[in-house]
Design an enzyme around this catalytic site. Structure first.
Site, PDB file in Angstrom:
ATOM      1  N   MET A  80      17.367  36.837  60.661  1.00 59.57           N
ATOM      2  CA  MET A  80      17.410  37.096  62.104  1.00 59.57           C
ATOM      3  C   MET A  80      17.033  38.552  62.389  1.00 59.57           C
ATOM      4  O   MET A  80      17.324  39.083  63.469  1.00 59.57           O
ATOM      5  CB  MET A  80      18.788  36.765  62.661  1.00 59.57           C
ATOM      6  CG  MET A  80      19.105  35.275  62.491  1.00 59.57           C
ATOM      7  SD  MET A  80      20.229  34.628  63.704  1.00 59.57           S
ATOM      8  CE  MET A  80      21.673  35.582  63.347  1.00 59.57           C
ATOM      9  N   GLY A  81      16.386  39.210  61.419  1.00 59.18           N
ATOM     10  CA  GLY A  81      15.918  40.574  61.640  1.00 59.18           C
ATOM     11  C   GLY A  81      17.031  41.605  61.530  1.00 59.18           C
ATOM     12  O   GLY A  81      18.090  41.328  60.971  1.00 59.18           O
TER      13      GLY A  81
ATOM     14  N   HIS B 161      18.856  41.827  52.903  1.00 60.59           N
ATOM     15  CA  HIS B 161      17.695  40.972  53.204  1.00 60.59           C
ATOM     16  C   HIS B 161      16.556  41.281  52.226  1.00 60.59           C
ATOM     17  O   HIS B 161      15.898  40.374  51.715  1.00 60.59           O
ATOM     18  CB  HIS B 161      17.167  41.251  54.614  1.00 60.59           C
ATOM     19  CG  HIS B 161      18.113  40.909  55.723  1.00 60.59           C
ATOM     20  ND1 HIS B 161      18.640  41.844  56.573  1.00 60.59           N
ATOM     21  CD2 HIS B 161      18.605  39.715  56.143  1.00 60.59           C
ATOM     22  CE1 HIS B 161      19.402  41.260  57.474  1.00 60.59           C
ATOM     23  NE2 HIS B 161      19.417  39.961  57.226  1.00 60.59           N
TER      24      HIS B 161
ATOM     25  N   GLN C 283      22.348  28.956  67.380  1.00 63.49           N
ATOM     26  CA  GLN C 283      23.439  29.064  66.407  1.00 63.49           C
ATOM     27  C   GLN C 283      24.550  30.006  66.850  1.00 63.49           C
ATOM     28  O   GLN C 283      25.520  30.209  66.121  1.00 63.49           O
ATOM     29  CB  GLN C 283      22.899  29.455  65.035  1.00 63.49           C
ATOM     30  CG  GLN C 283      22.444  30.896  64.909  1.00 63.49           C
ATOM     31  CD  GLN C 283      21.817  31.148  63.556  1.00 63.49           C
ATOM     32  OE1 GLN C 283      20.747  30.651  63.250  1.00 63.49           O
ATOM     33  NE2 GLN C 283      22.491  31.935  62.726  1.00 63.49           N
TER      34      GLN C 283
ATOM     35  N   LYS D  41      26.409  35.922  50.727  1.00 64.54           N
ATOM     36  CA  LYS D  41      27.306  36.416  51.783  1.00 64.54           C
ATOM     37  C   LYS D  41      27.645  35.305  52.768  1.00 64.54           C
ATOM     38  O   LYS D  41      28.758  35.216  53.251  1.00 64.54           O
ATOM     39  CB  LYS D  41      26.663  37.590  52.511  1.00 64.54           C
ATOM     40  CG  LYS D  41      27.601  38.167  53.511  1.00 64.54           C
ATOM     41  CD  LYS D  41      26.991  39.258  54.290  1.00 64.54           C
ATOM     42  CE  LYS D  41      27.671  39.325  55.608  1.00 64.54           C
ATOM     43  NZ  LYS D  41      27.033  38.498  56.622  1.00 64.54           N
TER      44      LYS D  41
ATOM     45  N   HIS E 166      18.245  44.887  56.405  1.00 68.18           N
ATOM     46  CA  HIS E 166      18.909  45.887  55.554  1.00 68.18           C
ATOM     47  C   HIS E 166      18.597  45.533  54.100  1.00 68.18           C
ATOM     48  O   HIS E 166      17.885  44.545  53.825  1.00 68.18           O
ATOM     49  CB  HIS E 166      20.419  45.914  55.844  1.00 68.18           C
ATOM     50  CG  HIS E 166      21.052  44.549  55.816  1.00 68.18           C
ATOM     51  ND1 HIS E 166      21.171  43.804  54.655  1.00 68.18           N
ATOM     52  CD2 HIS E 166      21.573  43.780  56.805  1.00 68.18           C
ATOM     53  CE1 HIS E 166      21.769  42.665  54.935  1.00 68.18           C
ATOM     54  NE2 HIS E 166      22.010  42.615  56.242  1.00 68.18           N
TER      55      HIS E 166
ATOM     56  N   ARG F 107      25.184  43.059  61.696  1.00 69.57           N
ATOM     57  CA  ARG F 107      26.246  43.364  62.672  1.00 69.57           C
ATOM     58  C   ARG F 107      26.944  44.691  62.378  1.00 69.57           C
ATOM     59  O   ARG F 107      27.600  45.248  63.253  1.00 69.57           O
ATOM     60  CB  ARG F 107      27.269  42.229  62.716  1.00 69.57           C
ATOM     61  CG  ARG F 107      26.719  40.963  63.360  1.00 69.57           C
ATOM     62  CD  ARG F 107      27.786  39.903  63.509  1.00 69.57           C
ATOM     63  NE  ARG F 107      27.299  38.734  64.232  1.00 69.57           N
ATOM     64  CZ  ARG F 107      26.684  37.708  63.673  1.00 69.57           C
ATOM     65  NH1 ARG F 107      26.472  37.690  62.376  1.00 69.57           N
ATOM     66  NH2 ARG F 107      26.264  36.682  64.401  1.00 69.57           N
TER      67      ARG F 107
ATOM     68  N   GLY G 129      21.420  34.234  50.986  1.00 72.69           N
ATOM     69  CA  GLY G 129      22.403  35.193  50.481  1.00 72.69           C
ATOM     70  C   GLY G 129      23.774  34.553  50.316  1.00 72.69           C
ATOM     71  O   GLY G 129      24.210  33.791  51.190  1.00 72.69           O
TER      72      GLY G 129
ATOM     73  N   GLN H 116      27.150  28.619  54.659  1.00 73.16           N
ATOM     74  CA  GLN H 116      25.806  28.315  55.179  1.00 73.16           C
ATOM     75  C   GLN H 116      24.916  27.778  54.052  1.00 73.16           C
ATOM     76  O   GLN H 116      24.134  26.849  54.258  1.00 73.16           O
ATOM     77  CB  GLN H 116      25.196  29.572  55.778  1.00 73.16           C
ATOM     78  CG  GLN H 116      23.741  29.447  56.154  1.00 73.16           C
ATOM     79  CD  GLN H 116      23.265  30.625  56.977  1.00 73.16           C
ATOM     80  OE1 GLN H 116      23.497  30.695  58.172  1.00 73.16           O
ATOM     81  NE2 GLN H 116      22.588  31.563  56.343  1.00 73.16           N
TER      82      GLN H 116
HETATM   83  P1  AMP Z   1      20.773  36.947  58.648  1.00 76.28           P
HETATM   84  O1  AMP Z   1      19.626  37.765  59.104  1.00 76.28           O
HETATM   85  O2  AMP Z   1      22.094  37.636  58.754  1.00 76.28           O
HETATM   86  O3  AMP Z   1      20.763  35.561  59.210  1.00 76.28           O
HETATM   87  O4  AMP Z   1      20.579  36.771  57.067  1.00 76.28           O
HETATM   88  C1  AMP Z   1      19.391  36.269  56.523  1.00 76.28           C
HETATM   89  C2  AMP Z   1      19.611  35.999  55.056  1.00 76.28           C
HETATM   90  O5  AMP Z   1      19.987  37.195  54.388  1.00 76.28           O
HETATM   91  C3  AMP Z   1      20.740  34.978  54.804  1.00 76.28           C
HETATM   92  O6  AMP Z   1      20.385  34.136  53.731  1.00 76.28           O
HETATM   93  C4  AMP Z   1      21.893  35.877  54.440  1.00 76.28           C
HETATM   94  O7  AMP Z   1      22.870  35.247  53.644  1.00 76.28           O
HETATM   95  C5  AMP Z   1      21.195  36.988  53.682  1.00 76.28           C
HETATM   96  N1  AMP Z   1      22.019  38.182  53.671  1.00 76.28           N
HETATM   97  C6  AMP Z   1      22.647  38.755  54.728  1.00 76.28           C
HETATM   98  N2  AMP Z   1      23.383  39.812  54.330  1.00 76.28           N
HETATM   99  C7  AMP Z   1      23.224  39.901  52.992  1.00 76.28           C
HETATM  100  C8  AMP Z   1      23.734  40.788  51.987  1.00 76.28           C
HETATM  101  N3  AMP Z   1      24.580  41.771  52.284  1.00 76.28           N
HETATM  102  N4  AMP Z   1      23.347  40.595  50.703  1.00 76.28           N
HETATM  103  C9  AMP Z   1      22.503  39.589  50.380  1.00 76.28           C
HETATM  104  N5  AMP Z   1      21.980  38.721  51.277  1.00 76.28           N
HETATM  105  C10 AMP Z   1      22.341  38.868  52.564  1.00 76.28           C
END
Ligand code: AMP
Length: 288
Positions: free
Chosen positions: A30-31, A37, A61, A153, A34, A193, A151, A157
């Site tokens: 979702m951009g 990602h 979502q 994390k 860090h 976040r 991830g 999901q």
């Molecule tokens: P998001 O942009 O938060 O939807 O995350 C996109 C992808 O990056 C998802 O598969 C997350 O689980 C993964 N992700 C988010 N934070 C982390 C992290 N700290 N370490 C590894 N993967 C992550």
């Protein structure tokens, strides 16, 4: 690196790559990128000829409109980071592109997720996983990757998307690659976040990881897990967080564990609020 805004254009380009027997790795995000990602992008590059990353804040979502409105955006920086990381293609669609019929209608398909939909994140964020499945299904229909990078994390999901792939009969076409959680120096799991936290709140939020570690250190075969859960909820509250849940569960199913047999693979999961920001984290790999 090529930037695509239309699904049709990305599909056409990938069609050529796939005809030429290029393997495709896909990193949906979702951009507000860090290092967490980017670690997924690096993993994908190691194993695939082509890495595609999507940047799309998916409205369906978000169960909480304030969370959606406040979700951080940094598209220019994201593009630079992906270029640096060696990503081959970015998909950055508009909401209209992903939901041409409007949000309510597109969101109408129901994904059969069983109990996974009603526990933990599913319980506290009603409808969240239907929205996640809706968007990931749409993205997979465009990318048709060999490997999908997720991830740890977002542990639940990953389980939900595994189930969705199985239900769709896509698990043989697309393999899920689970990547470890990247953390800040103080242990706080990296998250988009976190950009909404002050430095004082980041310190407070690091208690999430220390309480997970505390459970790890104190969890022994035969111990009553409810006591550990209660104590760590108290630790979080004392630090200034508002915990929603602390759960000790089987890593394979997320089923609650009352007393550990010392053998079963476990996951410990936390969701907690720091001010207006809701954070989640988990750890695995317990040893008796
Ligand atoms: P998001 O942009 O938060 O939807 O995350 C996109 C992808 O990056 C998802 O598969 C997350 O689980 C993964 N992700 C988010 N934070 C982390 C992290 N700290 N370490 C590894 N993967 C992550």
């Amino acid at each position: 690196m090529i930037l695509f805004k239309k699904g049709k254009d990305l599909r056409n380009w990938l069609e050529t790559q796939q005809t030429n027997k290029k393997s495709i790795g896909f990193v949906p995000t979702m951009g507000a990128l860090h290092a967490g990602h980017l670690s997924l992008v690096h993993k994908s590059r190691e194993a695939n000829n082509i890495t595609v990353c999507s940047l799309f804040v998916n409205p369906t979502q978000f169960n909480d409109p304030r969370d959606f409105e406040g979700y951080p955006l940094s598209p220019e920086q994201d593009i630079d980071l992906l270029e640096e990381a060696g990503c081959d293609a970015i998909f950055m669609p508009s909401v209209k592109e992903m939901y041409p019929e409007g949000l309510a209608i597109s969101h109408a398909k129901h994904y059969e997720l069983g109990y996974l939909e009603n526990i933990l994140e599913g319980k506290f964020r009603p409808g969240h996983y239907q929205g996640v499945c809706t968007i990931v299904h749409k993205l997979l229909d465009i990318v048709w990757p060999d490997r999908l990078y997720l991830g740890q994390k977002d542990y639940q999901q990953c389980m939900v998307l595994k189930k969705m792939l199985e239900n769709l009969g896509r698990d043989t076409k697309t393999a899920i690659v689970l990547c470890p959680t990247m953390r800040e120096k103080n242990g706080l799991a990296m998250s988009s976040r976190n950009l909404r936290l002050s430095s004082e709140q980041k310190d407070i939020a690091s208690t999430i990881f220390s309480s997970l570690q505390w459970i790890n250190e104190n969890l022994r075969a035969g111990v009553d897990t409810s006591k550990l859960i209660l104590s760590s909820m108290q630790k979080l509250e004392t630090a200034g967080l508002k915990p929603e849940y602390v759960e000790i569960a089987k890593a394979s199913s997320l089923e609650h564990v009352d007393r550990w047999d010392g053998k079963e693979d476990l996951v410990v999961l936390v969701a907690a609020w720091v001010g207006e920001v809701r954070l989640i984290d988990n750890i695995t790999n317990f040893q008796s």
